[in-house]
Design a protein around this motif. Sequence first.
Motif, PDB file in Angstrom:
ATOM      1  N   ALA A 104      -2.427   8.917   0.168  1.00 35.96           N
ATOM      2  CA  ALA A 104      -1.179   8.167   0.086  1.00 35.96           C
ATOM      3  C   ALA A 104      -0.733   7.911   1.521  1.00 35.96           C
ATOM      4  O   ALA A 104      -0.818   8.788   2.374  1.00 35.96           O
ATOM      5  CB  ALA A 104      -0.137   8.971  -0.674  1.00 35.96           C
ATOM      6  N   LEU A 105      -0.297   6.693   1.813  1.00 29.84           N
ATOM      7  CA  LEU A 105       0.109   6.352   3.177  1.00 29.84           C
ATOM      8  C   LEU A 105       1.625   6.387   3.310  1.00 29.84           C
ATOM      9  O   LEU A 105       2.354   5.884   2.450  1.00 29.84           O
ATOM     10  CB  LEU A 105      -0.417   4.963   3.570  1.00 29.84           C
ATOM     11  N   SER A 106       2.081   6.975   4.403  1.00 32.85           N
ATOM     12  CA  SER A 106       3.514   7.159   4.636  1.00 32.85           C
ATOM     13  C   SER A 106       4.198   5.897   5.132  1.00 32.85           C
ATOM     14  O   SER A 106       5.419   5.777   5.044  1.00 32.85           O
ATOM     15  CB  SER A 106       3.734   8.259   5.678  1.00 32.85           C
ATOM     16  N   GLN A 107       3.423   4.962   5.678  1.00 32.97           N
ATOM     17  CA  GLN A 107       3.981   3.728   6.228  1.00 32.97           C
ATOM     18  C   GLN A 107       3.539   2.543   5.379  1.00 32.97           C
ATOM     19  O   GLN A 107       2.484   2.564   4.745  1.00 32.97           O
ATOM     20  CB  GLN A 107       3.519   3.521   7.662  1.00 32.97           C
ATOM     21  N   SER A 108       4.346   1.500   5.384  1.00 32.23           N
ATOM     22  CA  SER A 108       3.999   0.287   4.645  1.00 32.23           C
ATOM     23  C   SER A 108       2.899  -0.479   5.370  1.00 32.23           C
ATOM     24  O   SER A 108       2.667  -0.280   6.564  1.00 32.23           O
ATOM     25  CB  SER A 108       5.231  -0.601   4.493  1.00 32.23           C
ATOM     26  N   GLY A 109       2.229  -1.363   4.649  1.00 31.76           N
ATOM     27  CA  GLY A 109       1.247  -2.254   5.257  1.00 31.76           C
ATOM     28  C   GLY A 109       1.901  -3.580   5.603  1.00 31.76           C
ATOM     29  O   GLY A 109       2.724  -4.094   4.836  1.00 31.76           O
ATOM     30  N   GLY A 110       1.553  -4.117   6.753  1.00 38.12           N
ATOM     31  CA  GLY A 110       2.064  -5.444   7.098  1.00 38.12           C
ATOM     32  C   GLY A 110       1.405  -6.499   6.233  1.00 38.12           C
ATOM     33  O   GLY A 110       2.055  -7.365   5.650  1.00 38.12           O
ATOM     34  N   GLY A 111       0.074  -6.421   6.149  1.00 41.25           N
ATOM     35  CA  GLY A 111      -0.671  -7.308   5.275  1.00 41.25           C
ATOM     36  C   GLY A 111      -0.592  -8.771   5.643  1.00 41.25           C
ATOM     37  O   GLY A 111      -0.811  -9.638   4.801  1.00 41.25           O
ATOM     38  N   TYR A 112      -0.311  -9.086   6.913  1.00 41.15           N
ATOM     39  CA  TYR A 112      -0.052 -10.483   7.257  1.00 41.15           C
ATOM     40  C   TYR A 112      -1.308 -11.249   7.655  1.00 41.15           C
ATOM     41  O   TYR A 112      -1.216 -12.432   7.996  1.00 41.15           O
ATOM     42  CB  TYR A 112       1.001 -10.587   8.359  1.00 41.15           C
ATOM     43  N   ILE A 113      -2.468 -10.615   7.632  1.00 39.28           N
ATOM     44  CA  ILE A 113      -3.708 -11.384   7.740  1.00 39.28           C
ATOM     45  C   ILE A 113      -4.644 -10.966   6.612  1.00 39.28           C
ATOM     46  O   ILE A 113      -4.727  -9.801   6.237  1.00 39.28           O
ATOM     47  CB  ILE A 113      -4.404 -11.249   9.121  1.00 39.28           C
ATOM     48  N   THR A 114      -5.299 -11.948   6.050  1.00 34.39           N
ATOM     49  CA  THR A 114      -6.221 -11.729   4.943  1.00 34.39           C
ATOM     50  C   THR A 114      -7.459 -12.583   5.182  1.00 34.39           C
ATOM     51  O   THR A 114      -7.449 -13.474   6.045  1.00 34.39           O
ATOM     52  CB  THR A 114      -5.540 -12.062   3.609  1.00 34.39           C
ATOM     53  N   MET A 115      -8.526 -12.320   4.476  1.00 35.18           N
ATOM     54  CA  MET A 115      -9.807 -12.949   4.798  1.00 35.18           C
ATOM     55  C   MET A 115      -9.926 -14.342   4.186  1.00 35.18           C
ATOM     56  O   MET A 115      -9.425 -14.595   3.096  1.00 35.18           O
ATOM     57  CB  MET A 115     -10.963 -12.060   4.326  1.00 35.18           C
TER      58      MET A 115
ATOM     59  N   ILE B 283       0.806  -1.216   0.000  1.00 37.29           N
ATOM     60  CA  ILE B 283       0.000   0.000   0.000  1.00 37.29           C
ATOM     61  C   ILE B 283       0.846   1.276   0.000  1.00 37.29           C
ATOM     62  O   ILE B 283       0.433   2.304  -0.533  1.00 37.29           O
ATOM     63  CB  ILE B 283      -0.993  -0.007   1.188  1.00 37.29           C
ATOM     64  N   LYS B 284       2.036   1.239   0.567  1.00 30.22           N
ATOM     65  CA  LYS B 284       2.882   2.429   0.604  1.00 30.22           C
ATOM     66  C   LYS B 284       3.295   2.881  -0.794  1.00 30.22           C
ATOM     67  O   LYS B 284       3.553   4.069  -1.026  1.00 30.22           O
ATOM     68  CB  LYS B 284       4.125   2.167   1.455  1.00 30.22           C
ATOM     69  N   LYS B 285       3.346   1.947  -1.752  1.00 29.77           N
ATOM     70  CA  LYS B 285       3.741   2.297  -3.120  1.00 29.77           C
ATOM     71  C   LYS B 285       2.589   2.868  -3.942  1.00 29.77           C
ATOM     72  O   LYS B 285       2.809   3.355  -5.052  1.00 29.77           O
ATOM     73  CB  LYS B 285       4.321   1.072  -3.820  1.00 29.77           C
ATOM     74  N   MET B 286       1.381   2.805  -3.403  1.00 30.84           N
ATOM     75  CA  MET B 286       0.233   3.353  -4.134  1.00 30.84           C
ATOM     76  C   MET B 286       0.281   4.877  -4.092  1.00 30.84           C
ATOM     77  O   MET B 286       0.346   5.469  -3.016  1.00 30.84           O
ATOM     78  CB  MET B 286      -1.079   2.835  -3.546  1.00 30.84           C
ATOM     79  N   GLU B 287       0.230   5.480  -5.243  1.00 26.96           N
ATOM     80  CA  GLU B 287       0.227   6.943  -5.307  1.00 26.96           C
ATOM     81  C   GLU B 287      -0.986   7.514  -4.585  1.00 26.96           C
ATOM     82  O   GLU B 287      -0.931   8.574  -3.955  1.00 26.96           O
ATOM     83  CB  GLU B 287       0.229   7.376  -6.771  1.00 26.96           C
ATOM     84  N   LYS B 288      -2.095   6.779  -4.668  1.00 23.33           N
ATOM     85  CA  LYS B 288      -3.319   7.114  -3.937  1.00 23.33           C
ATOM     86  C   LYS B 288      -3.911   5.806  -3.446  1.00 23.33           C
ATOM     87  O   LYS B 288      -4.377   4.987  -4.238  1.00 23.33           O
ATOM     88  CB  LYS B 288      -4.311   7.845  -4.836  1.00 23.33           C
ATOM     89  N   SER B 289      -3.867   5.581  -2.163  1.00 19.20           N
ATOM     90  CA  SER B 289      -4.361   4.315  -1.641  1.00 19.20           C
ATOM     91  C   SER B 289      -5.882   4.261  -1.725  1.00 19.20           C
ATOM     92  O   SER B 289      -6.545   5.267  -1.968  1.00 19.20           O
ATOM     93  CB  SER B 289      -3.928   4.124  -0.185  1.00 19.20           C
ATOM     94  N   TYR B 290      -6.421   3.091  -1.491  1.00 15.54           N
ATOM     95  CA  TYR B 290      -7.882   2.954  -1.514  1.00 15.54           C
ATOM     96  C   TYR B 290      -8.550   3.689  -0.355  1.00 15.54           C
ATOM     97  O   TYR B 290      -9.765   3.851  -0.338  1.00 15.54           O
ATOM     98  CB  TYR B 290      -8.311   1.479  -1.546  1.00 15.54           C
ATOM     99  N   PHE B 291      -7.779   4.175   0.612  1.00 13.52           N
ATOM    100  CA  PHE B 291      -8.325   5.018   1.674  1.00 13.52           C
ATOM    101  C   PHE B 291      -8.435   6.482   1.246  1.00 13.52           C
ATOM    102  O   PHE B 291      -8.900   7.319   2.024  1.00 13.52           O
ATOM    103  CB  PHE B 291      -7.456   4.927   2.928  1.00 13.52           C
ATOM    104  N   GLY B 292      -8.013   6.782   0.023  1.00 17.09           N
ATOM    105  CA  GLY B 292      -8.103   8.158  -0.469  1.00 17.09           C
ATOM    106  C   GLY B 292      -6.865   8.979  -0.197  1.00 17.09           C
ATOM    107  O   GLY B 292      -6.719  10.084  -0.717  1.00 17.09           O
TER     108      GLY B 292
END
Length: 555
Positions: free
Chosen positions: A310-321, A299-308
């Motif tokens: 750009a996020l300054s920190q990376s996502g851990g992403g270690y749990i998914t549905m 998510i940190k590499k997204m120029e515009k994240s899905y939250f609207g």
Amino acid sequence: MKTNIKVLFMAGLAALAVGCTDLDVPVESQYTDYPTDDIAMEAKMADIYYHFSGVLGRRYMEVMGLSSDEWTAASYGGGWYDGGAYAHPAFHNYTFEDATIDWFGTITEGISKVNKVMETEGVDLTSEPIYKARAIRAFFHWILMDGWGDIPILDKTPADGATVDRKPRAEVTKWMESELLACIPNLPTEVSANTYGQPTRWMAEALLAKIYINWPVYTASAVEDYDAATAKNEKLADCINLCDDIINSGKFNLGSMSYREKFSYDNGPKVEDFIYAMPYDTQTRQGMQYGRSRCWKNIKKMEKSYFGDALSQSGGGYITMTPEFVKKTFILQGDERNKCVIGLSSNPDDYRYVEGQDENTVFVYNKSNLQMTKEVARVEGADSDPLVLKVNVELLTPDDATLDVGDNLTGYCQGCRSVKWYVIDDDFKNGRNQSNDVPIFRFADVLLMKAEALTRQNGSSADAKDLFNKIRAYANAPELDHEPSLEEIYDERGREFFDENWRRNDMIRFGHFEDEYFPHYKSFTAARFEKTCRIFPIHKDILNLNPSWKQNAGY
């Protein structure tokens, strides 16, 4: 800074002022005698009220969610495997060294703090702050008992060197019941910013109702002896009465705000559905890091994240549905709760899972109103590919106990993701600490607990249907035209309390904890299905401190 934190900070200043006005007080008494008036007691209690915040903000969330059918762990080329801390709960294959269960001692520290307050010389044991302390102590015992089964009853500070024995789960449950019944008439009934995040009559009643709805689980002769199909609950009428007292108080409602606003970065005391919540603030009450584990890995590499943003920190992403939960839960047309999930559908106008649509576009949200837009989220800049998530999770190697999905774009896109705990960069850039307050007991839960108790009591109930449809109506979901079955109530609890740490508790009570769901499949050698896995192993550090304790059965 959240309003209630300001209130308690000011209470602390007031207590300090009270303690310093008499300049003739002997120096030693400033350290040996603590003021026992209500203002000073509230200041002393503030640390106790928030003691659970660190655990709730991460480790509790991880083990509760990952051991349920809501979430599965994911590792990326070995990254985020962390010695199996996340994979083990997903398989119900916990070890006594897992970091996700290394918080038993933290909760007992909170109990010790309560006991020290109660044992302060000169304290009035019939005062309101003491009843609040007792309610919190009962809550802390419930947290431990629900997770580990047999635990000690810590109703006083043990003598130095004394051995503290664990008590049978049923005995602990009945002790908690007696404590809460003693506290409830003496707890405050006010619901305001002043009481937000603190124990009230309604918090204690919601906790006791939760104990009553789980009564046969908690009082079974052994954890593996509970059978959802045959269990009888002698406390259903008591559960209904408690729910009625909360409902009839007029203090709570499902609220005029949208479902997603309740869990926003600026939620707080204005949410009329929250009976008891843990306040967080990215600056003053840190530790809420739900977004860290749920964000898309890149998510940190997204120029515009899905939250609207750009996020300054990376996502851990270690749990998914898990695909099973997605396909079972987010299927109702018009249901606002569907939009708490990204990767569920490629149709923003009819956003729900449709059978066979297993690769779906992610859309950008408007952070001012939390509404999903029709703008497509892209993996990097404006000219990059759309972000597409896959509902079905695929491992690089079948039956891989590390749950490695690959450290690349394909791996990052395995599984849907939650956006229920909405992230903004103003919070996230500060060590990924969010300001979203986390509800523990909600009015919606009281309505569905009563509906469940009525259905268990009568087999069917028109009143249960009315309660059920209150939930459906405010979520803009289709209402039932019949009285709900227990299975329909179970499924609705999945929709309403998704990502709120209740699913494991519900699965055990309804008899679904030993079901198959990714990766908890019988074809996976790492997966365990023994009923003893309904509770956790005692962490090795706790066993080392209590050498007379035996490990929980099955570990």
